[in-house]
Structure formats: structure tokens, C-alpha cells
Design a protein around this motif. Structure first.
Motif, PDB file in Angstrom:
ATOM      1  N   SER A  37      26.128  45.742  37.367  1.00 34.72           N
ATOM      2  CA  SER A  37      27.050  46.872  37.285  1.00 34.72           C
ATOM      3  C   SER A  37      27.529  47.174  35.872  1.00 34.72           C
ATOM      4  O   SER A  37      28.119  48.225  35.629  1.00 34.72           O
ATOM      5  CB  SER A  37      28.269  46.619  38.183  1.00 34.72           C
ATOM      6  OG  SER A  37      28.934  45.426  37.798  1.00 34.72           O
ATOM      7  N   GLY A  38      27.293  46.247  34.940  1.00 32.65           N
ATOM      8  CA  GLY A  38      27.726  46.470  33.564  1.00 32.65           C
ATOM      9  C   GLY A  38      29.223  46.355  33.352  1.00 32.65           C
ATOM     10  O   GLY A  38      29.754  46.884  32.369  1.00 32.65           O
ATOM     11  N   VAL A  39      29.916  45.631  34.239  1.00 33.40           N
ATOM     12  CA  VAL A  39      31.362  45.451  34.090  1.00 33.40           C
ATOM     13  C   VAL A  39      31.629  44.453  32.972  1.00 33.40           C
ATOM     14  O   VAL A  39      31.108  43.329  32.996  1.00 33.40           O
ATOM     15  CB  VAL A  39      31.993  44.951  35.404  1.00 33.40           C
ATOM     16  CG1 VAL A  39      33.484  44.668  35.209  1.00 33.40           C
ATOM     17  CG2 VAL A  39      31.783  45.958  36.519  1.00 33.40           C
ATOM     18  N   PRO A  40      32.426  44.809  31.965  1.00 28.87           N
ATOM     19  CA  PRO A  40      32.731  43.869  30.882  1.00 28.87           C
ATOM     20  C   PRO A  40      33.520  42.672  31.398  1.00 28.87           C
ATOM     21  O   PRO A  40      34.506  42.831  32.127  1.00 28.87           O
ATOM     22  CB  PRO A  40      33.565  44.708  29.905  1.00 28.87           C
ATOM     23  CG  PRO A  40      33.246  46.130  30.242  1.00 28.87           C
ATOM     24  CD  PRO A  40      33.004  46.144  31.714  1.00 28.87           C
TER      25      PRO A  40
ATOM     26  N   ASN B 297      33.650  37.655  42.954  1.00 26.90           N
ATOM     27  CA  ASN B 297      34.893  38.323  42.573  1.00 26.90           C
ATOM     28  C   ASN B 297      34.939  38.427  41.049  1.00 26.90           C
ATOM     29  O   ASN B 297      35.134  37.434  40.358  1.00 26.90           O
ATOM     30  CB  ASN B 297      36.100  37.522  43.094  1.00 26.90           C
ATOM     31  CG  ASN B 297      37.413  38.268  42.913  1.00 26.90           C
ATOM     32  OD1 ASN B 297      37.676  38.810  41.841  1.00 26.90           O
ATOM     33  ND2 ASN B 297      38.240  38.274  43.947  1.00 26.90           N
ATOM     34  N   VAL B 298      34.740  39.650  40.530  1.00 25.19           N
ATOM     35  CA  VAL B 298      34.657  39.858  39.092  1.00 25.19           C
ATOM     36  C   VAL B 298      35.961  39.486  38.396  1.00 25.19           C
ATOM     37  O   VAL B 298      35.963  38.849  37.337  1.00 25.19           O
ATOM     38  CB  VAL B 298      34.271  41.313  38.768  1.00 25.19           C
ATOM     39  CG1 VAL B 298      34.342  41.561  37.260  1.00 25.19           C
ATOM     40  CG2 VAL B 298      32.872  41.613  39.277  1.00 25.19           C
ATOM     41  N   GLU B 299      37.088  39.884  38.974  1.00 28.25           N
ATOM     42  CA  GLU B 299      38.378  39.606  38.330  1.00 28.25           C
ATOM     43  C   GLU B 299      38.652  38.106  38.258  1.00 28.25           C
ATOM     44  O   GLU B 299      39.190  37.613  37.267  1.00 28.25           O
ATOM     45  CB  GLU B 299      39.503  40.315  39.094  1.00 28.25           C
ATOM     46  CG  GLU B 299      39.433  41.827  39.025  1.00 28.25           C
ATOM     47  CD  GLU B 299      39.428  42.328  37.586  1.00 28.25           C
ATOM     48  OE1 GLU B 299      40.206  41.788  36.764  1.00 28.25           O
ATOM     49  OE2 GLU B 299      38.664  43.261  37.280  1.00 28.25           O
TER      50      GLU B 299
ATOM     51  N   LYS C 148      38.988  35.627  34.796  1.00 29.65           N
ATOM     52  CA  LYS C 148      40.056  34.654  34.586  1.00 29.65           C
ATOM     53  C   LYS C 148      39.478  33.264  34.307  1.00 29.65           C
ATOM     54  O   LYS C 148      39.945  32.544  33.414  1.00 29.65           O
ATOM     55  CB  LYS C 148      40.971  34.619  35.809  1.00 29.65           C
ATOM     56  CG  LYS C 148      42.158  33.683  35.666  1.00 29.65           C
ATOM     57  CD  LYS C 148      43.057  33.751  36.901  1.00 29.65           C
ATOM     58  CE  LYS C 148      44.244  32.819  36.758  1.00 29.65           C
ATOM     59  NZ  LYS C 148      45.136  32.862  37.958  1.00 29.65           N
ATOM     60  N   ASP C 149      38.455  32.874  35.072  1.00 33.36           N
ATOM     61  CA  ASP C 149      37.848  31.553  34.884  1.00 33.36           C
ATOM     62  C   ASP C 149      37.178  31.426  33.520  1.00 33.36           C
ATOM     63  O   ASP C 149      37.177  30.351  32.913  1.00 33.36           O
ATOM     64  CB  ASP C 149      36.816  31.287  35.987  1.00 33.36           C
ATOM     65  CG  ASP C 149      37.452  31.131  37.365  1.00 33.36           C
ATOM     66  OD1 ASP C 149      38.675  30.881  37.422  1.00 33.36           O
ATOM     67  OD2 ASP C 149      36.730  31.268  38.371  1.00 33.36           O
ATOM     68  N   LEU C 150      36.621  32.527  33.039  1.00 31.69           N
ATOM     69  CA  LEU C 150      35.903  32.490  31.769  1.00 31.69           C
ATOM     70  C   LEU C 150      36.822  32.271  30.568  1.00 31.69           C
ATOM     71  O   LEU C 150      36.350  31.916  29.485  1.00 31.69           O
ATOM     72  CB  LEU C 150      35.099  33.780  31.572  1.00 31.69           C
ATOM     73  CG  LEU C 150      33.824  33.904  32.414  1.00 31.69           C
ATOM     74  CD1 LEU C 150      33.229  35.300  32.296  1.00 31.69           C
ATOM     75  CD2 LEU C 150      32.792  32.861  31.993  1.00 31.69           C
ATOM     76  N   ARG C 151      38.107  32.470  30.740  1.00 31.70           N
ATOM     77  CA  ARG C 151      39.037  32.225  29.630  1.00 31.70           C
ATOM     78  C   ARG C 151      38.990  30.783  29.168  1.00 31.70           C
ATOM     79  O   ARG C 151      39.244  30.490  27.983  1.00 31.70           O
ATOM     80  CB  ARG C 151      40.461  32.587  30.069  1.00 31.70           C
ATOM     81  CG  ARG C 151      40.667  34.079  30.344  1.00 31.70           C
ATOM     82  CD  ARG C 151      42.055  34.331  30.880  1.00 31.70           C
ATOM     83  NE  ARG C 151      42.232  35.733  31.267  1.00 31.70           N
ATOM     84  CZ  ARG C 151      43.300  36.217  31.895  1.00 31.70           C
ATOM     85  NH1 ARG C 151      44.316  35.384  32.215  1.00 31.70           N
ATOM     86  NH2 ARG C 151      43.373  37.486  32.213  1.00 31.70           N
TER      87      ARG C 151
END
Length: 387
Positions: free
Chosen positions: A17-20, A114-116, A120-123
Motif C-alpha cells: 500500500s505504500g504506507v510510510p 496492524n500498520v499503526e 509503534k513497535d518499530l520505534r
């Protein structure tokens, strides 16, 4: 794009989807605009829809590289650094994705539910990812080997480490100084070289400390475990910190014309790297003719040139992008030595059965003498102080 101050930008997006997911930069807190992010990702998605693989492009002042991992994550890096190459930028993207896997696991990256939540996890990966964007005293990000130091009393430290890990009921352990490896258990070396490199970079990416330890004391099982093993060797451990910039003791005799050194043990996937071969001499000079930053950039650039053009060491399975240039194709032989000469410095590299040696020289060192100096240097690290 002209108003951006940073020289390197890293983007992470979902492939479908290309979501940043995040944007990290070197040297600036400013972020790319949404329109720029959309353009960089959009041209890549358009190419994919046309069955065209867009891997990189060059403009008058920038290099952009795209990589897709597991058909799930898109990573894009844009660099304005003059020393940036497709080879080094691809290595950067591989390291970044591996860092994400190390911290949060592959399943959550391949099966995004879940993208959101993923954002958060990627932080938790940011410090490790940022460490690959900044200058450092290590080369493991390029070589995929473990940056090491040769220290005095390493046999004593090795014995203590083996005893400590055995008491902790673990077969994997290492002793680090300044982000570089001093000693490790036998099975530690059996881990994949990239995994070991990432673990070392993860430790080094934590908040600045000369050393860091999180001991736990089990009231019944091991109330004095840490002190019993490590208190008697405090002085040898402190000695490790004194050699971290040079990566080996000052007693190792090296030519005065050498400014930087990278030695890779191809069999054990470990390396020695320094741009302060003579740190005491450097510290006594108020102005360095070739600054440490420029030394690092010069040695990294020369390594990239030699590996991609002359010393082909990587094996390909047909699925990954090959970074080597087409220059050597058609030749019946492979190079074992190469050198470059510039107005400010000289570089020389040699390939042996077991090692790769890369040297950065002062400009005044005679070109004809570099081979002899390299031969003496490799002898120091293979016979006098085996690495």
C-alpha cells in the motif's frame, strides 16, 4: 528537495500500500515532505506494475536506492554524500531490515496485520537503525564481519569469559570494549556473521557508556556470580578500553606512513579497523592533515571500490542483486592487489587466502613502497600477532 539539510534520508514503507512506517535522517531532524515520499515510492510502484525492477538512480547531487524485502517492506535511501555508492547503500538497506528483524521479529514484518501497531513497535529499532546512518569507528556494517580488538592478557579474559558463561549455563557469550569484540566463546563464533555483527552494533547503540552491564543476582543460585568471575580481572578489562580506538596494542609495529587499516579474516568473519593507527601521535597534533572523518570516508570508499571491482568475495544465489561492477567480466584472472592515488592520500589493498588487507597511507609515502609495507603489515597480523 534543495531546502533539506541532511545528506542521507531513509524511508520505510509497506510494499503493498505504500504506507510510510518511518523516516530517519542523518544530520537533521527535518523530515521529507509527504509529496517527496510519495514520489519516491510512487515511481518504484509504477515500475513494478510495468514488470520493471527499479533498483537505483542518480541525479546531479543525489543517489537513490530502492529495495523490497519479502514482498512486504520497501526501504528507500537517498544520499547526497559524494562517497556513497550503490554497494554501500544496498548494504545499509540490508542492515536496516536485519535490525528490524532482530528487534521485532520477521513474522510481524512479513504478515502486517496492524500498520499503526507496527509503527509503534518499530520505534524500538530507531537507535540501532540510526547507528548505521552515522559515522563510527567500525566497518562491520560494510564487511558484515565483527569489529575486533587485539588486547593484552586476552588469554586470561577468555578463560574468565568461558567460566562466566558456563556458570550462567550459556554457551554463547562475548566481551566487548567500545563496541568492538575482545573475546568470545567458541559457539559464539559459530553464529551467522551478520547476527553477531548486529548484536555488537545493538549493544553499541545503547546510551553512551565506557562499559555497560545489567547483572542480576539470584538469591539462591548465584548471589555473587558477577563479582566472583570479573572482579579479579578489572585491570585487563580497563586495558581493553585503552586500545579500542587503535583496535590493537601500541606494541604492534606498523609503518608510520599508515593512517588507517582494515584487516578482514575471511575464515572467521572478523575484522580489525582503525583510522588512528598512531593515536598518541595524532593527539599531539592540533590539526590533522587528513581528519578522522575524511580518513574513515576514504577507507570506506576504497573498500567499496576494491570489493565491487577487484576482490569478488560474495556468493550469489541468483535471487539477490549483484553489486559487483561488470569491469572484471571477461578476464581469466582475478586481482590480488590494487591501489589508488589521490592528492591527499593513497590506498593499497591485498587479498590472501585467509585475509583481506586495506591500508590508507599518507600522500608522501612512495607508491612503489606500498606493496612492501603491506606485506610487512600482513606478516605482523599472521605471524607475530595472529588474527
Amino acid at each position: 528537495m534543495e531546502e533539506e539539510e541532511s545528506s542521507v534520508f531513509l524511508l520505510c514503507l509497506t510494499a503493498t500500500s505504500g504506507v510510510p512506517l518511518y523516516c530517519r535522517s542523518k544530520g537533521s531532524s527535518r523530515q521529507l515532505t509527504f509529496s517527496v515520499i510519495g514520489s519516491l515510492n510512487g515511481v518504484h510502484m509504477f515500475a513494478n506494475n510495468q514488470d520493471v525492477l527499479l533498483s537505483s538512480t542518480h541525479t546531479t547531487n543525489s543517489t537513490v536506492v530502492w529495495r523490497t524485502f519479502h514482498e512486504s517492506i520497501n526501504l528507500i535511501v537517498m544520499s547526497r554524500e559524494s562517497t556513497a555508492s550503490e554497494y554501500s547503500l544496498n548494504k545499509l538497506l540490508e542492515n536496516v531490515f536485519s535490525a528490524m528483524v532482530l528487534v521485532i521479529g520477521l513474522d510481524d514484518l512479513v504478515n502486517i496485520k496492524n500498520v499503526e501497531r507496527l509503527k509503534k513497535d518499530l520505534r524500538a529499532c530507531y537507535k540501532l537503525i540510526d547507528s548505521f546512518l552515522t559515522e563510527s569507528e567500525k566497518m562491520g556494517d560494510l564487511t558484515q564481519c565483527v569489529d575486533c580488538v587485539i588486547a593484552h592478557d586476552v588469554a586470561i579474559l577468555q578463560e574468565c569469559l568461558d567460566g562466566f558463561t558456563q556458570a550462567a549455563e550459556s554457551e554463547f557469550g562475548c566481551l566487548m570494549a567500545g563496541g568492538k569484540l575482545v573475546a568470545a566463546t567458541e559457539k559464539w563464533w559459530r553464529l551467522a556473521s551478520q547476527d553477531v555483527m548486529l548484536l555488537c552494533w545493538l549493544v553499541a547503540s545503547l546510551s553512551p557508556h565506557s562499559s555497560r552491564d545489567y547483572p542480576v543476582y539470584l538469591p539462591q543460585g548465584s548471589p555473587t556470580l558477577v563479582e566472583r568471575f570479573w572482579k579479579p580481572v578489572v585491570d585487563p578489562i580497563k586495558a581493553c578500553l585503552r586500545v579500542q580506538l587503535r583496535s590493537f596494542p601500541v606494541s604492534l609495529p606498523l609503518h608510520r606512513g599508515i593512517l588507517g587499516l582494515l584487516l578482514v579474516n575471511r575464515d572467521l568473519n572478523k575484522s580489525l579497523y582503525t583510522v588512528q593507527v598512531h593515536p598518541v601521535e595524532d593527539m599531539q597534533r592540533t590539526e590533522l592533515k587528513l581528519t578522522l572523518e575524511r580518513r574513515r570516508a576514504a577507507l570506506r570508499s576504497f573498500y567499496t571500490l576494491a570489493i565491487s571491482r577487484y576482490f569478488q568475495t560474495e556468493q550469489h544465489d541468483g535471487k539477490n542483486i549483484q553489486y559487483e561492477e561488470t569491469f572484471p567480466m571477461g578476464f581469466s584472472h582475478s586481482a590480488h592487489q590494487c591501489y589508488t592515488v589521490s592528492a591527499s592520500h593513497k590506498c593499497y589493498a591485498m587479498k590472501t587466502e585467509l585475509h583481506l588487507l586495506f591500508l590508507l597511507f599518507k600522500q608522501e609515502v612512495p607508491t612503489f613502497s606500498m606493496q612492501a609495507i603491506a606485506n610487512k603489515t600482513i606478516q605482523v597480523f599472521t605471524k607475530d600477532f595472529p588474527f
